[in-house]
Design an enzyme around this catalytic site. Structure first.
Site, short mmCIF file in Angstrom:
data_model
loop_
_atom_site.label_atom_id
_atom_site.label_comp_id
_atom_site.label_asym_id
_atom_site.label_seq_id
_atom_site.Cartn_x
_atom_site.Cartn_y
_atom_site.Cartn_z
N GLY A 135 0.82 -1.21 0.00
CA GLY A 135 0.00 0.00 0.00
C GLY A 135 0.85 1.26 0.00
CB THR A 136 3.97 2.10 1.82
OG1 THR A 136 3.41 1.96 3.13
CG2 THR A 136 4.99 3.22 1.83
CD GLN A 158 -7.34 -0.05 7.99
OE1 GLN A 158 -7.79 -1.17 8.16
NE2 GLN A 158 -6.05 0.24 8.09
CB SER A 173 -2.70 -2.89 1.20
OG SER A 173 -1.82 -3.84 1.73
CB ALA A 174 -3.25 -8.21 -0.91
CG HIS A 175 -1.33 -6.51 4.74
ND1 HIS A 175 -1.41 -6.26 6.09
CD2 HIS A 175 -0.85 -5.39 4.18
CE1 HIS A 175 -1.00 -5.03 6.32
NE2 HIS A 175 -0.65 -4.48 5.18
CB THR A 185 9.77 -11.19 -11.66
OG1 THR A 185 10.81 -11.14 -12.64
CG2 THR A 185 9.02 -12.51 -11.79
CB CYS A 202 4.98 4.21 24.89
SG CYS A 202 5.55 5.56 25.92
#
Lengths: 388, 124
Positions: free
Chosen positions: A72-73, A178, A198-200, A236, A324
């Site tokens: 995605g990035t 998202q 993005s696939a994930h 590829t 954090c």
């Protein structure tokens, strides 16, 4: 191994077993490079084409408008740099709550001499179309505003924003990483020029991004090599991941409606239960339209990483916008953009549900979240000395 | 984030938190902007720290270092407590991730601030 109660679907989704099954042959007997001569290679290429068709259908695009890339990035980078780098200067507009992939791409362009406007959002996480209208300039080349926010789930008026960009002669890109799989995303009705996926995030594998580029538009490539993906993104093809993403898209088309309904009910129910059990919390991104699976709260007077760590001892996996839990000292830029104080942003917790969420995951959270909050509040100077 | 066993243990089982009423010295350090605030309360009798408690808003490391620091100064003379360095607290916890070292510095500062408060009160 201890049971995991996974409530972090916005970070990533497990790969659906049906997707895994489709992918496996492409690591072994169907390993061939799709660009090679022999018939096995041609057959792999046919599988890639079929996956592209399936993914394009899901987004309301034509198959030849969809390009595979690394994630995605990279897709965001391709749309933004690929547009802006066609000129030596120019103006671009984005919003204050974009994913780092968009925000940092825009900031890099600013360092390189381009003009950047970052639009604010209101207290619920929405961009005001009037703000965009006022920010448009003669030399505005690109507007990049996300479809739905990854932290709080607010859904932007994409169609209206795209129309404003077009009225002023600019192109419109939307990061829909998202949104896809959670709500309908249609490039035709929204009339966007570029879209990143993005696939994930939709039960496919990691390491596969997609870029929609409307027919007739040009992007300058960022990497150069052979002719793959019509030269826009050579290299590829990640064949197994592409086939997997195609299957993931097919499953989303089949199941999204029913999944969304269930997840929305459970999310709303969870919000009510949390509000009942834990005093003094804030809901971040509290208004519709918002993603049906996302709930972001600030448990006031305590800090997010501590909450995550205590919940983790009970097998619960969630996210926080606290500094954090990242590596910087600043808490979530999204929550600060809503107008939350640093303290409240540090105390945020993101709960995100998905396809494999069970009722017991939520019950388990409700068994441990109130006591966790209470325990940390006992330790906190802000809770003990709060004005009552 | 990978913490040592001792950090997690101290974080989960911490006991010396809360306020001391009529404390002889109070030290308030840190700021909410960065996500760490530590308040240290000391009860001091004849130059000896008879009780030490903390209230902390912060991450796992901040709470664990507060907790460990209280253990290390309780029952000690004021001069000895001033010698408790962030290095000593960190070592007692089997180390901290590099980006969390500032939390141990906060504990040292908190103790010093509370003792300073005690000395100021005594001299007036």
């Amino acid at each position: 191994m201890k049971t995991q109660y996974y409530l972090d679907y916005n970070a990533t989704t497990p790969v659906d077993p049906r997707v895994v099954e489709r992918m496996i042959p492409f690591f072994s007997e169907r390993f061939h490079n799709p660009s090679s001569f022999y018939h096995q290679a041609g057959e792999v290429m046919e599988e890639l084409d079929a996956a592209r068709v399936e993914l394009a259908r899901l987004a309301g695009a034509n198959a030849d408008e969809l390009f595979f890339c690394g994630n995605g990035t990279e897709s965001d980078n391709l749309a933004i740099f690929g547009t802006m780098l066609q000129d030596k200067k120019g103006h671009l507009i984005t919003s204050a709550i974009e994913h780092a992939a968009v925000l940092n791409s825009c900031r890099q362009l600013q360092k390189d001499g381009y003009d950047l406007t970052i639009l604010p959002v209101d207290g619920h996480g929405f961009v005001d179309p009037d703000d965009l209208r006022k920010a448009m300039r003669k030399d505005t080349r690109l507007v990049s505003i996300m479809w739905a926010n990854n932290e709080i789930g607010s859904i932007q008026p994409v169609a209206e924003l795209a129309r404003i960009a077009h009225e002023h002669g600019a192109l419109f890109h939307s990061d829909a990483v998202q949104a896809m799989g959670k709500i309908p995303v249609d490039v035709q009705s929204a009339d966007v020029d570029f879209l990143s996926l993005s696939a994930h995030k939709m039960y496919g594998p990691k390491g596969l991004g997609l870029l929609f580029k409307r027919r007739g538009l040009h992007l300058r490539p960022l990497v150069f090599g052979g002719g793959h993906e019509k030269g826009l993104r050579p290299g590829t093809e990640n064949t197994a991941a592409i086939v997997g993403a195609g299957e993931a898209a097919r499953l989303v088309s089949t199941h999204m409606r029913e999944e969304t309904e269930r997840v929305r009910l459970w999310r709303d129910d969870l919000q009510t239960r949390i509000e009942e059990k834990i005093p003094d919390i804030l809901i971040n991104g509290d208004r519709e339209p918002r993603l049906p699976n996302t709930l972001n709260i600030s448990i006031r007077h305590i800090e997010g990483e501590s909450i995550l760590a205590l919940l983790e001892t009970h097998g619960l996996a969630l996210s926080s916008g606290s500094a954090c839990s990242s590596k910087s000292l600043d808490p979530s830029h999204v929550l600060l953009a809503l107008g939350r104080s640093h303290e409240d942003a540090h105390g945020s917790l993101r709960i995100s549900l998905g396809r494999f969420t069970r009722r017991e995951d939520l019950d388990h959270l409700m068994t441990h979240l109130p006591s966790t909050a209470e325990r940390l509040r006992m330790i906190s100077p802000f809770w003990q000395n709060r004005e009552s | 984030m990978l913490y040592s066993k001792k950090v997690m243990e101290q974080f989960q089982k911490t006991e010396d938190y809360g306020r001391i009423e009529n404390a002889d010295g109070i030290g308030k350090v840190g700021n909410a902007r960065c996500g760490d605030v530590m308040w240290i309360y000391l009860k001091i009798d004849n130059g000896i720290i008879t009780d030490a408690k903390y209230e902390t808003f912060g991450c796992v490391a901040a709470i664990a270092t507060s907790s460990m620091a209280m253990k290390m100064i309780k029952g000690r003379r004021v001069e000895e407590a001033l010698e408790v360095s962030n290095k000593a607290v960190t070592e007692a916890l089997d180390g901290l991730p590099p980006e969390k070292m500032h939390c141990s510095v906060l504990a040292e500062e908190g103790i010093k601030a509370a003792i300073e408060d005690y000395l100021n009160k005594r001299s007036t």
